[in-house]
Design a protein around this motif. Structure first.
Motif, PDB file in Angstrom:
ATOM      1  N   ASP A 121      75.557 -70.086  45.345  1.00  0.00           N
ATOM      2  CA  ASP A 121      74.718 -69.733  46.495  1.00  0.00           C
ATOM      3  C   ASP A 121      75.070 -70.578  47.714  1.00  0.00           C
ATOM      4  N   ILE A 122      76.246 -70.324  48.269  1.00  0.00           N
ATOM      5  CA  ILE A 122      76.766 -71.089  49.407  1.00  0.00           C
ATOM      6  C   ILE A 122      76.018 -70.736  50.695  1.00  0.00           C
ATOM      7  N   SER A 123      75.574 -71.765  51.426  1.00  0.00           N
ATOM      8  CA  SER A 123      74.888 -71.549  52.703  1.00  0.00           C
ATOM      9  C   SER A 123      75.866 -71.404  53.867  1.00  0.00           C
ATOM     10  N   GLY A 124      77.052 -71.975  53.721  1.00  0.00           N
ATOM     11  CA  GLY A 124      78.035 -71.910  54.791  1.00  0.00           C
ATOM     12  C   GLY A 124      79.301 -72.651  54.396  1.00  0.00           C
ATOM     13  N   CYS A 125      80.249 -72.693  55.314  1.00  0.00           N
ATOM     14  CA  CYS A 125      81.542 -73.320  55.041  1.00  0.00           C
ATOM     15  C   CYS A 125      81.881 -74.355  56.110  1.00  0.00           C
ATOM     16  N   ILE A 126      82.761 -75.260  55.715  1.00  0.00           N
ATOM     17  CA  ILE A 126      83.308 -76.252  56.635  1.00  0.00           C
ATOM     18  C   ILE A 126      84.821 -76.263  56.460  1.00  0.00           C
ATOM     19  N   PHE A 127      85.547 -76.099  57.555  1.00  0.00           N
ATOM     20  CA  PHE A 127      87.005 -76.195  57.535  1.00  0.00           C
ATOM     21  C   PHE A 127      87.413 -77.647  57.774  1.00  0.00           C
ATOM     22  N   THR A 128      88.295 -78.164  56.945  1.00  0.00           N
ATOM     23  CA  THR A 128      88.813 -79.517  57.147  1.00  0.00           C
ATOM     24  C   THR A 128      90.316 -79.480  57.419  1.00  0.00           C
ATOM     25  N   ALA A 177      74.329 -80.520  50.071  1.00  0.00           N
ATOM     26  CA  ALA A 177      75.448 -80.932  49.211  1.00  0.00           C
ATOM     27  C   ALA A 177      76.723 -80.272  49.696  1.00  0.00           C
ATOM     28  N   LEU A 178      77.800 -81.045  49.756  1.00  0.00           N
ATOM     29  CA  LEU A 178      79.114 -80.496  50.055  1.00  0.00           C
ATOM     30  C   LEU A 178      79.854 -80.278  48.746  1.00  0.00           C
ATOM     31  N   VAL A 179      80.318 -79.059  48.525  1.00  0.00           N
ATOM     32  CA  VAL A 179      81.009 -78.712  47.290  1.00  0.00           C
ATOM     33  C   VAL A 179      82.406 -78.206  47.625  1.00  0.00           C
TER      34      VAL A 179
END
Length: 287
Positions: free
Chosen positions: A211-218, A78-80
């Protein structure tokens, strides 16, 4: 203020190169604490150019990148993140990349964004182009039913609701939402790379409980400064998985690369910053 000014002048007299590089880092958007840490690691006798290369190497080495962990693993992702960060487009990019590698029949998309007008229609259009299944869910039971129906898919990507990061009550519901399901969902926080330090930092803190698994920069293509975003990732000990730099699906998504991101931050500072980055240059050498 007088005491602070005197201390600042003392540091400037004791080692003007260190003081100068600290100023450049903060003007580049790096947080005060992080800039101080980097400067403290500098050799005492070093010129501006070599010192700048040394610091950029330190910055690069502090960035944690997660690799291709979404597309190399099966399961539910899931992207949050807050509204307007580009979650739906990023979901489409990841789905298209996965379909290219494993086939569109192995990908499924689900949206639980029932607030934004035409949210499902937008994702459905991407799904039609990619050739994968698209569903929507209004509550946890519908989401659970959809995930059960898609249990044979290699990956299911969920486009989440976009909330304001200050709506802590709603953000807490994300965790409760997952607890009512029968599957594990890996969650990745989507952050616009050009946002202000305080906005990014507060967003990360608000979503910590999920409980974030990682990040994405946009939106790297819209950035005028990246020091703030890199500081937030480092200070919150987060892993950065992907970056996006345009609207094209799936071309404009790439694996995060710490050396390249550091170089981009330095180049943006040289181009748009108010400091003297041109004097120290942006050739990172060992990077």
């Amino acid at each position: 203020f007088q005491v602070s000014g005197l201390a600042d002048e003392r540091k400037k007299r004791n080692n003007p190169v260190h003081h100068y590089l600290h100023e450049q880092l903060t003007k580049m958007g790096v947080s005060q604490d992080l800039a101080r840490q980097f400067v403290e690691f500098l050799p005492y006798q070093i010129d501006e150019k070599q010192g700048w290369k040394y610091i950029l190497n330190l910055l690069s080495n502090r960035l944690h990148v997660g690799g291709n962990d979404i597309l190399n693993q099966s399961g539910v992702v899931a992207l949050v993140g807050p509204t307007g960060t580009g979650k739906t487009t990023t979901v489409a990019k990841l789905a298209a990349k996965f379909a290219q590698k494993y086939g569109p029949e192995q990908v499924a998309l689900v949206t639980i964004d029932t607030y934004r007008i035409a949210a499902f229609e937008q994702l459905a259009t991407y799904g039609k182009i990619i050739g994968c299944a698209v569903k929507k869910a209004h509550n946890s039971q519908e989401l659970n039913d959809n995930l059960y129906q898609m249990r044979n898919k290699k990956i299911v990507l969920i486009d989440n609701d976009g909330y304001n990061q200050r709506e802590e009550r709603i953000i807490e519901q994300l965790t409760q939402y997952e607890q009512s399901l029968n599957v594990e969902i890996r969650k990745f926080l989507v952050l616009p790379a050009g946002s202000q330090y305080q906005v990014l930092n507060q967003t990360v803190k608000a979503y910590r409980s999920t409980d974030i698994s990682g990040c994405i920069f946009t939106k790297l293509d819209e950035c005028y400064s990246m020091g703030e975003a890199l500081s937030v990732i480092i200070e919150n000990d987060l892993s950065l998985s992907y970056v996006t730099d345009g609207q094209r699906v799936p071309e404009d998504i790439k694996l995060a690369d710490s050396a390249n991101l550091t170089l981009i931050a330095a180049k943006l500072f040289k181009r748009y910053g108010n400091g003297d980055a041109t004097a120290v240059g942006t050739n990172t050498g060992a990077i």
